[in-house]
Design an enzyme around this catalytic site. Sequence first.
Site, PDB file in Angstrom:
ATOM      1  N   PRO A  12       0.796  -1.161  -0.034  1.00 12.63           N
ATOM      2  CA  PRO A  12      -0.027   0.267  -0.116  1.00 12.63           C
ATOM      3  C   PRO A  12       0.612   1.159  -0.258  1.00 12.63           C
ATOM      4  CG  PRO A  12      -0.342  -1.178   2.140  1.00 12.63           C
ATOM      5  CD  PRO A  12       0.492  -1.854   1.279  1.00 12.63           C
ATOM      6  N   GLU A  13       0.460   2.212  -1.040  1.00 11.85           N
ATOM      7  CA  GLU A  13       1.159   3.421  -1.090  1.00 11.85           C
ATOM      8  C   GLU A  13       0.051   4.575  -0.540  1.00 11.85           C
ATOM      9  OE1 GLU A  13       3.303   4.063  -4.483  1.00 11.85           O
ATOM     10  OE2 GLU A  13       3.562   2.029  -4.870  1.00 11.85           O
ATOM     11  N   HIS A 103      -4.788 -14.815  11.195  1.00 13.98           N
ATOM     12  CA  HIS A 103      -3.951 -13.582  10.987  1.00 13.98           C
ATOM     13  C   HIS A 103      -4.496 -12.335  11.449  1.00 13.98           C
ATOM     14  CE1 HIS A 103      -0.959 -16.590   9.394  1.00 13.98           C
ATOM     15  NE2 HIS A 103      -1.734 -16.557   8.068  1.00 13.98           N
ATOM     16  N   ARG A 122       1.776 -11.618   7.011  1.00 11.76           N
ATOM     17  CA  ARG A 122       3.435 -11.623   7.041  1.00 11.76           C
ATOM     18  C   ARG A 122       3.919 -10.710   8.320  1.00 11.76           C
ATOM     19  NH1 ARG A 122       5.326 -10.417   1.160  1.00 11.76           N
ATOM     20  NH2 ARG A 122       7.313 -10.953   1.916  1.00 11.76           N
ATOM     21  N   LYS A 165      22.383  15.285  -5.028  1.00 10.15           N
ATOM     22  CA  LYS A 165      21.948  13.681  -4.897  1.00 10.15           C
ATOM     23  C   LYS A 165      22.699  12.933  -5.997  1.00 10.15           C
ATOM     24  CE  LYS A 165      18.612  12.283  -1.253  1.00 10.15           C
ATOM     25  NZ  LYS A 165      18.852  13.392  -0.532  1.00 10.15           N
TER      26      LYS A 165
END
Length: 289
Positions: A12-13, A103, A122, A165
Amino acid sequence: MATVYSVNRLMPELPEVETVMRGLRARLEGRRIVRAITTRPDLRWPMPLNLAQRLTGARVLGFRRRGKYMLMRLEGGDSVLLHLGMSGRMLIGPARPNTETLHEHLVLETDDGWRVGFVDPRRFGSIDLVRTDQEDQHKLLMGLGPEPLDDGFSAASLGESLAGKKTPIKAALLDQKVVAGLGNIYVCEALFRAGISPLRLAQTVPGVRAGRLVPAIRDTLREAIAAGGSSLRDYVQTNGEMGYFQHAWKVYGREGEPCERCPGPPGCAGVRRIVQSGRSTFYCPKTQR
Ligand SMILES: [Zn+2]
């Protein structure tokens, strides 16, 4: 039937987290938690020892998102910090007898008969408590860069963080200190929109390119959030089981397909996939420079 807010095998973002947060807000804001259950002591990190006890009886005042984190603010001054990690999802449905889903590590039951569960096979997700007035000092939040949809995020501020950078711009945008909430998918999508190659060194982006990149990031995120919002409306109307929203990406997962700016084969080879820092990058070598 329970509603499942999940992200199919994708991390998920920002837009997914925003959508899940809005789903939780619609169900929980203003409600009192009458029962809280935790089924194990830890996820990625230990959960607070008395978490269930501190949640039981509390009224939910509101929600906030910061980067990929959700904060559920409670009466009494605590905020619950939630991170979905790689596989986490929220289950929302009517309260039922005490049977946790496999879970399911945290369950909340509300005074109006609803049940919200946090499922994370997980266990890369996290749940913590923080005082609401100290949210931004939490160790997971304090290093985060600007919110891309806030006014403070601009071509000038992005240019400053990219200056000097020597990493590829793709890696720089994945760095949560540069900008909060972006992950692999939306970085690829935003770079495509901005016409910037993912291989370009970050230090060459400040200036004109940063000026294209900031609106590209915002448009990408806003469209995805809008797609998530329409899936939430479907949920509210039908109250049925729903997967995560389907969103059409422009380059992500489209190796070999023509992009919307190119004719495709035989004129060009279409979207290319390369691996950067162990993760797939999708881009158009013709229009992204
Ligand atoms: Zn193309």
